[in-house]
Design a protein around this motif. Sequence first.
Motif, PDB file in Angstrom:
ATOM      1  N   ILE A 128       0.837  -1.201   0.000  1.00  0.00           N
ATOM      2  CA  ILE A 128       0.000   0.000   0.000  1.00  0.00           C
ATOM      3  C   ILE A 128       0.873   1.253   0.000  1.00  0.00           C
ATOM      4  CG2 ILE A 128      -1.798   1.270   1.222  1.00  0.00           C
ATOM      5  CD1 ILE A 128      -2.747  -1.346   2.419  1.00  0.00           C
ATOM      6  N   VAL A 129       0.612   2.130  -0.965  1.00  0.00           N
ATOM      7  CA  VAL A 129       1.331   3.402  -1.026  1.00  0.00           C
ATOM      8  C   VAL A 129       0.625   4.399  -0.112  1.00  0.00           C
ATOM      9  CG1 VAL A 129       1.987   5.341  -2.501  1.00  0.00           C
ATOM     10  CG2 VAL A 129       2.163   3.000  -3.365  1.00  0.00           C
ATOM     11  N   GLY A 130       1.335   4.853   0.917  1.00  0.00           N
ATOM     12  CA  GLY A 130       0.766   5.839   1.835  1.00  0.00           C
ATOM     13  C   GLY A 130      -0.089   5.240   2.927  1.00  0.00           C
ATOM     14  N   GLY A 131       0.140   3.981   3.272  1.00  0.00           N
ATOM     15  CA  GLY A 131      -0.648   3.379   4.352  1.00  0.00           C
ATOM     16  C   GLY A 131      -0.301   1.913   4.515  1.00  0.00           C
ATOM     17  N   ARG A 132      -0.994   1.270   5.435  1.00  0.00           N
ATOM     18  CA  ARG A 132      -0.804  -0.157   5.664  1.00  0.00           C
ATOM     19  C   ARG A 132      -2.090  -0.728   6.223  1.00  0.00           C
ATOM     20  NH1 ARG A 132       2.022   2.349   9.544  1.00  0.00           N
ATOM     21  NH2 ARG A 132       4.020   2.043   8.509  1.00  0.00           N
ATOM     22  N   ALA A 133      -2.211  -2.045   6.127  1.00  0.00           N
ATOM     23  CA  ALA A 133      -3.352  -2.756   6.686  1.00  0.00           C
ATOM     24  C   ALA A 133      -2.859  -4.118   7.135  1.00  0.00           C
ATOM     25  CB  ALA A 133      -4.466  -2.890   5.647  1.00  0.00           C
ATOM     26  N   ALA A 134      -3.715  -4.878   7.788  1.00  0.00           N
ATOM     27  CA  ALA A 134      -3.327  -6.204   8.257  1.00  0.00           C
ATOM     28  C   ALA A 134      -2.876  -7.053   7.071  1.00  0.00           C
ATOM     29  CB  ALA A 134      -4.506  -6.866   8.958  1.00  0.00           C
ATOM     30  N   ALA A 136      -0.845  -6.227   4.806  1.00  0.00           N
ATOM     31  CA  ALA A 136      -0.567  -5.412   3.618  1.00  0.00           C
ATOM     32  C   ALA A 136       0.344  -4.260   4.037  1.00  0.00           C
ATOM     33  CB  ALA A 136      -1.856  -4.890   3.009  1.00  0.00           C
ATOM     34  N   PRO A 137       1.654  -4.426   3.901  1.00  0.00           N
ATOM     35  CA  PRO A 137       2.595  -3.416   4.401  1.00  0.00           C
ATOM     36  C   PRO A 137       2.650  -2.153   3.559  1.00  0.00           C
ATOM     37  CG  PRO A 137       3.772  -5.208   3.312  1.00  0.00           C
ATOM     38  CD  PRO A 137       2.335  -5.618   3.373  1.00  0.00           C
ATOM     39  N   ASP A 138       3.266  -1.140   4.120  1.00  0.00           N
ATOM     40  CA  ASP A 138       3.486   0.139   3.451  1.00  0.00           C
ATOM     41  C   ASP A 138       4.557  -0.029   2.367  1.00  0.00           C
ATOM     42  OD1 ASP A 138       5.300   2.769   3.381  1.00  0.00           O
ATOM     43  OD2 ASP A 138       3.242   3.360   3.827  1.00  0.00           O
ATOM     44  N   PHE A 139       4.285   0.478   1.181  1.00  0.00           N
ATOM     45  CA  PHE A 139       5.200   0.331   0.049  1.00  0.00           C
ATOM     46  C   PHE A 139       6.541   1.010   0.329  1.00  0.00           C
ATOM     47  CE2 PHE A 139       6.491   1.798  -4.344  1.00  0.00           C
ATOM     48  CZ  PHE A 139       6.847   0.540  -4.819  1.00  0.00           C
ATOM     49  N   ASP A 140       6.514   2.231   0.864  1.00  0.00           N
ATOM     50  CA  ASP A 140       7.761   2.949   1.128  1.00  0.00           C
ATOM     51  C   ASP A 140       8.613   2.222   2.163  1.00  0.00           C
ATOM     52  OD1 ASP A 140       7.299   4.983  -0.684  1.00  0.00           O
ATOM     53  OD2 ASP A 140       6.242   6.225   0.764  1.00  0.00           O
TER      54      ASP A 140
END
Length: 506
Positions: A128-134, A136-140
Amino acid sequence: MELLPESLNAAAFFVDRHVAEGRAGRSITYAEVADGVAHAAGALADAGLDLEQRVLLVLADSPAFAVAFWGAAKLGAVAVPVNTLMTAAEYEFLLNDSRARVAVVEADVAPRLLAVRERCPWLRAILIVGGRAAGAPDFDEALARAKPVIEAAATSREDIVYWGYTSGSTGRPKAAVHSHQDFVAAADLVGVGVFGLGPDDLVFSASKLSFAFGLGNALYFPARVGAASVLVAERITPERAFAVIDAERPTVFFAVPTLYARMLEVRDAERRFDVSSLRYCVSSGETLPPAVFDAWADRFGLELVEVVGSTEALHDFIANRPGQARRGSVGRVVPGFEARLVDDTGAPVEVGTVGHLLVKGETTAPYYWHRVERTRATMLGEWLRTGDMFRQDAEGWFYFEGRADDMLKVAGQWVSPAEVEAHLVAHAAVLEAGVVGETDARGLTTPRACVVLKDGVAASPALAAELRDFVGARAAGYKTPGVVDFVADLPKTATGKIQRFRLRRA
């Protein structure tokens, strides 16, 4: 075009080459892009992406798109960009049709993919670009952790690097596949050969990177010559387009005819915004009404260069040239391509006669993924059946008549919706028009016009009659709309093409 080596990787050619040659950029340098690409390749590999596997990119126009796209190419994987406005069900279809192993998505889009994740058996990871979820990690953060991939995969020039899904306006989306060499050929034949882009250019494309047209305009065309792009994440409104041009000072602007028509409705735009940095503007995606061509030149002193291409051909194959644009024509064949017009039996048509357009060139897709019948009907050996109807004059100029499935047979004569629409748009009250066929009380086909009026203009039976007379004075009588309906807006694909089939009444 120069002969390409058998071993070719698009990321090495379009990104790493600039660093090796010591070329800097603006705002974000090529060195910074190359570093991001190396880390993106590492992050995608860590997420489970391997050679020839697909990664779905659901991203706005941003540096994240660039590094993810080229990162996939560097791994020898396949980038599959799609737009950010789809439903969860549409993303589910694309994930399963492409068998994408990884998806890189914007934070505001992520919930739609997460909702269908369990029904996508090939999907291994969502970044995820600009966030994260269970799960699903943050791209950066993934980029920061990844070991950079320095050496590009030893791909061949014919290895597939990109899938372009068509809009699917009349059926489920289908993916045209393209190779590493296709990108180099399109950049040379169109970006350099037609548009004359050079290292001092700054490109602004209202058409987004997730579409084949925008991908060329703003990503690999500039990268071919060491130029730069203005990337705007949000949807480009008429006011926003002028504001970006005024502030960023691009030299070339790419957009669809609908946006140019709506920009002409911005009050006092020629005094409020400075567009003097532009050398010319490019129009594609739908036929450009001559009235818009004229008004743009009158108000801004700028040439609208109309071109035509397709996802199946990667970019353009017929084009006007800057400084030589012909009003009402989409141009002449781009050097490096061949084109011919044929009738329903495949026989060549005479000069000035409408026919089906077939093109041949270095960038045409060899097939659609998982669409055998559509491939057989469209990819005719070396020739690509575009699905468009054109006529050509004795000097080689092409004139768009419409999609093959949109053409009307009225009084035994072919009628081009695009021609009737252009006449309607020439009226001072009309902003946009869409024309379809309708069966009248006699059981005969007659043109029906759906018209969007300009702000402040009221619909009325008198205006409908005036518009019919207006067309009748400019075209053969059988082309005159039998019915004029006033509508608030016209249904369009995400690329700005009118979905005429949605205007037809059951």
